[in-house]
Design a protein around this motif. Structure first.
Motif, PDB file in Angstrom:
ATOM      1  N   GLY A 105      16.511 -34.141  93.834  1.00  0.00           N
ATOM      2  CA  GLY A 105      15.671 -34.900  92.912  1.00  0.00           C
ATOM      3  C   GLY A 105      15.184 -34.077  91.740  1.00  0.00           C
ATOM      4  N   PHE A 106      15.933 -33.045  91.382  1.00  0.00           N
ATOM      5  CA  PHE A 106      15.523 -32.133  90.307  1.00  0.00           C
ATOM      6  C   PHE A 106      15.295 -32.897  89.002  1.00  0.00           C
ATOM      7  CE2 PHE A 106      16.329 -28.962  86.971  1.00  0.00           C
ATOM      8  CZ  PHE A 106      15.481 -27.944  87.378  1.00  0.00           C
ATOM      9  N   ASP A 107      14.212 -32.545  88.301  1.00  0.00           N
ATOM     10  CA  ASP A 107      13.853 -33.183  87.036  1.00  0.00           C
ATOM     11  C   ASP A 107      14.414 -32.352  85.877  1.00  0.00           C
ATOM     12  OD1 ASP A 107      12.787 -34.496  84.898  1.00  0.00           O
ATOM     13  OD2 ASP A 107      10.696 -34.058  85.385  1.00  0.00           O
ATOM     14  N   TRP A 108      15.390 -32.906  85.169  1.00  0.00           N
ATOM     15  CA  TRP A 108      16.025 -32.200  84.068  1.00  0.00           C
ATOM     16  C   TRP A 108      15.325 -32.425  82.718  1.00  0.00           C
ATOM     17  CZ3 TRP A 108      19.720 -28.556  84.350  1.00  0.00           C
ATOM     18  CH2 TRP A 108      20.435 -28.454  85.555  1.00  0.00           C
ATOM     19  N   SER A 109      14.249 -33.180  82.706  1.00  0.00           N
ATOM     20  CA  SER A 109      13.623 -33.561  81.432  1.00  0.00           C
ATOM     21  C   SER A 109      13.079 -32.360  80.661  1.00  0.00           C
ATOM     22  CB  SER A 109      12.494 -34.569  81.679  1.00  0.00           C
ATOM     23  OG  SER A 109      11.467 -34.002  82.491  1.00  0.00           O
ATOM     24  N   GLU A 110      12.807 -31.249  81.363  1.00  0.00           N
ATOM     25  CA  GLU A 110      12.249 -30.077  80.684  1.00  0.00           C
ATOM     26  C   GLU A 110      13.311 -29.102  80.197  1.00  0.00           C
ATOM     27  OE1 GLU A 110       9.346 -28.193  83.089  1.00  0.00           O
ATOM     28  OE2 GLU A 110       8.006 -29.936  83.171  1.00  0.00           O
ATOM     29  N   LYS A 123      25.043 -37.914  89.409  1.00  0.00           N
ATOM     30  CA  LYS A 123      25.342 -37.178  90.632  1.00  0.00           C
ATOM     31  C   LYS A 123      26.851 -37.284  90.939  1.00  0.00           C
ATOM     32  CE  LYS A 123      21.117 -36.063  92.212  1.00  0.00           C
ATOM     33  NZ  LYS A 123      20.602 -36.857  93.346  1.00  0.00           N
ATOM     34  N   HIS A 124      27.362 -36.236  91.591  1.00  0.00           N
ATOM     35  CA  HIS A 124      28.750 -36.281  92.040  1.00  0.00           C
ATOM     36  C   HIS A 124      28.886 -35.363  93.250  1.00  0.00           C
ATOM     37  CE1 HIS A 124      32.858 -37.465  91.681  1.00  0.00           C
ATOM     38  NE2 HIS A 124      33.330 -36.253  91.486  1.00  0.00           N
ATOM     39  N   ASN A 125      29.942 -35.590  94.042  1.00  0.00           N
ATOM     40  CA  ASN A 125      30.106 -34.823  95.276  1.00  0.00           C
ATOM     41  C   ASN A 125      30.991 -33.597  95.123  1.00  0.00           C
ATOM     42  OD1 ASN A 125      32.488 -36.152  94.880  1.00  0.00           O
ATOM     43  ND2 ASN A 125      32.391 -37.395  96.756  1.00  0.00           N
ATOM     44  N   ARG A 126      31.406 -33.290  93.896  1.00  0.00           N
ATOM     45  CA  ARG A 126      32.247 -32.120  93.674  1.00  0.00           C
ATOM     46  C   ARG A 126      31.823 -31.361  92.424  1.00  0.00           C
ATOM     47  NH1 ARG A 126      38.501 -34.104  94.799  1.00  0.00           N
ATOM     48  NH2 ARG A 126      38.225 -34.662  97.020  1.00  0.00           N
ATOM     49  N   LYS A 127      32.115 -30.070  92.450  1.00  0.00           N
ATOM     50  CA  LYS A 127      31.905 -29.233  91.278  1.00  0.00           C
ATOM     51  C   LYS A 127      32.949 -29.559  90.220  1.00  0.00           C
ATOM     52  CE  LYS A 127      31.800 -24.351  89.861  1.00  0.00           C
ATOM     53  NZ  LYS A 127      31.918 -22.935  90.305  1.00  0.00           N
ATOM     54  N   LEU A 128      32.556 -29.474  88.973  1.00  0.00           N
ATOM     55  CA  LEU A 128      33.485 -29.681  87.865  1.00  0.00           C
ATOM     56  C   LEU A 128      34.313 -28.411  87.691  1.00  0.00           C
ATOM     57  CD1 LEU A 128      34.528 -31.339  85.521  1.00  0.00           C
ATOM     58  CD2 LEU A 128      32.551 -30.645  84.184  1.00  0.00           C
ATOM     59  N   LYS A 129      35.616 -28.525  87.912  1.00  0.00           N
ATOM     60  CA  LYS A 129      36.499 -27.364  87.848  1.00  0.00           C
ATOM     61  C   LYS A 129      37.264 -27.331  86.531  1.00  0.00           C
ATOM     62  CE  LYS A 129      37.114 -26.949  92.851  1.00  0.00           C
ATOM     63  NZ  LYS A 129      38.096 -26.874  93.967  1.00  0.00           N
TER      64      LYS A 129
END
Length: 349
Positions: A105-110, A123-129
């Motif tokens: 639930g990290f807040d990216w607004s800052e 959200k996604h279940n894999r790292k972007l390669k």
């Protein structure tokens, strides 16, 4: 040790498919004149441990933005992913991923960074390669045009119909081609590069240089858009490579830009693969003789032999010439360089 000017001279003397351009202009006069939009081949699922961020950046490297995301989120740099290395002196839009399994639930607004805009977060279940994207869309502007403008329009028409040599752009080789001198130091003098990412960049630069040298010869002898007997072909829009057999169908597909000739991405296993096209392999080996330090070094570092298309096709090419400015829109498959298209159109003033 070979002087850096040797590599710069080689890069600057690569053959032109349509002769030296008769028009001079300024490329990347400002970042807004070189806009790149990454076209993804996947969409975030909406759930998982990775945040995917759709980001625009101006005048910044992908690496710098990735490091800033890591610092802000408190994760290791290795947990940040991105698909492609975008131009620094440009206005680019691309995706980044950040693995945060314990802070879903990290807040990216800052998150704030000069010249960076976050358009959306998923959200996604894999790292972007690396290499996940499908293509890049370019919106370019060349200013201060001088010379034979009519010839520029003629070239644009030709390029739309037959593409350009698929050279690796100058940005692949680092400022002043210093990636190539680093490669020589690594191969010839055993200078270790501890940073894994930098080592990968240096190896890739050496490999790309060898590809460009073979391609330049094929442009010079008029075979960059023609098949040698038994030559492997590359399917347009993909990295798929298959063996040609001289059938008429392949020649027709070649003319229609559906498939392309290929040149080597050097590495281990070249002997076994090249036995199917001896005439082409002999020509390529002659080129490689001058660069045994690179060929042996790439094999020693475990890179496997591959093939890459000799042609780059700008899709949906549109242009407008107004006053002393040229505006261009087109897309290229991943791994291809807009600067290689511009190179055939204008000399940089």
């Amino acid at each position: 040790m070979t002087d850096v000017n040797f590599y710069l001279d080689k890069l600057n003397s690569q053959s032109y498919a349509f002769g030296l351009p008769l028009v001079t202009g300024r490329v990347k006069a400002r970042p807004a004149d070189f806009r790149v939009i990454e076209v993804m081949d996947v969409e975030p699922s909406g759930e998982g441990e990775h945040f995917w961020l759709d980001i625009s950046k101006i005048g910044l490297s992908s690496e710098r933005v990735a490091k800033s995301l890591a610092r802000h989120s408190g994760v290791a740099y290795r947990d940040v992913g991105y698909s492609g290395m975008k131009d620094v002196n440009a206005d680019t839009r691309q995706w980044f991923s950040v693995w945060m399994p314990k802070q879903l639930g990290f807040d990216w607004s800052e998150f704030e960074m000069n010249e960076v805009t976050v358009h959306s977060i998923h959200k996604h279940n894999r790292k972007l390669k690396r290499g996940t994207h499908k293509a890049n869309e370019f919106r370019l502007k060349v200013v201060d045009l001088t010379g034979d403008i009519e010839s520029l329009e003629e070239r644009l028409s030709i390029i739309a119909g037959c593409g350009v040599p698929n050279y690796f752009g100058e940005q692949r080789f680092g400022y002043g081609a210093n990636n190539l001198t680093k490669a020589q130091g690594l191969f010839d003098q055993g200078r270790k590069i501890k940073d894994r990412q930098l080592r990968s960049v240096v190896l890739s630069s050496a490999r790309s240089f060898l590809f460009n040298e073979v391609l330049s010869l094929r442009v010079k002898n008029g075979t960059w858009n023609a098949f040698y007997d038994g030559e492997p072909a590359s399917l347009n829009g993909t990295n798929s490579v298959f063996q040609t057999d001289g059938e008429l169908d392949n020649e027709q597909r070649l003319k229609s830009l559906d498939i392309h000739p290929t040149a080597p991405m050097w590495g281990r296993g070249h002997e076994k693969q090249t036995e199917h096209y001896s005439e082409l392999a002999e020509m390529e080996s002659e080129v490689m003789k001058e660069y045994e330090v690179f060929t042996q070094g790439l094999e020693k570092h475990g890179l496997d032999y591959q093939r890459r298309a000799t042609r780059s096709v700008p899709n949906a090419l549109q242009y407008r010439i107004e006053g002393d400015a040229l505006e261009l829109c087109f897309s290229l498959q991943k791994g291809q360089f807009a600067t290689s298209v511009l190179r055939e159109l204008v000399r940089q003033g």
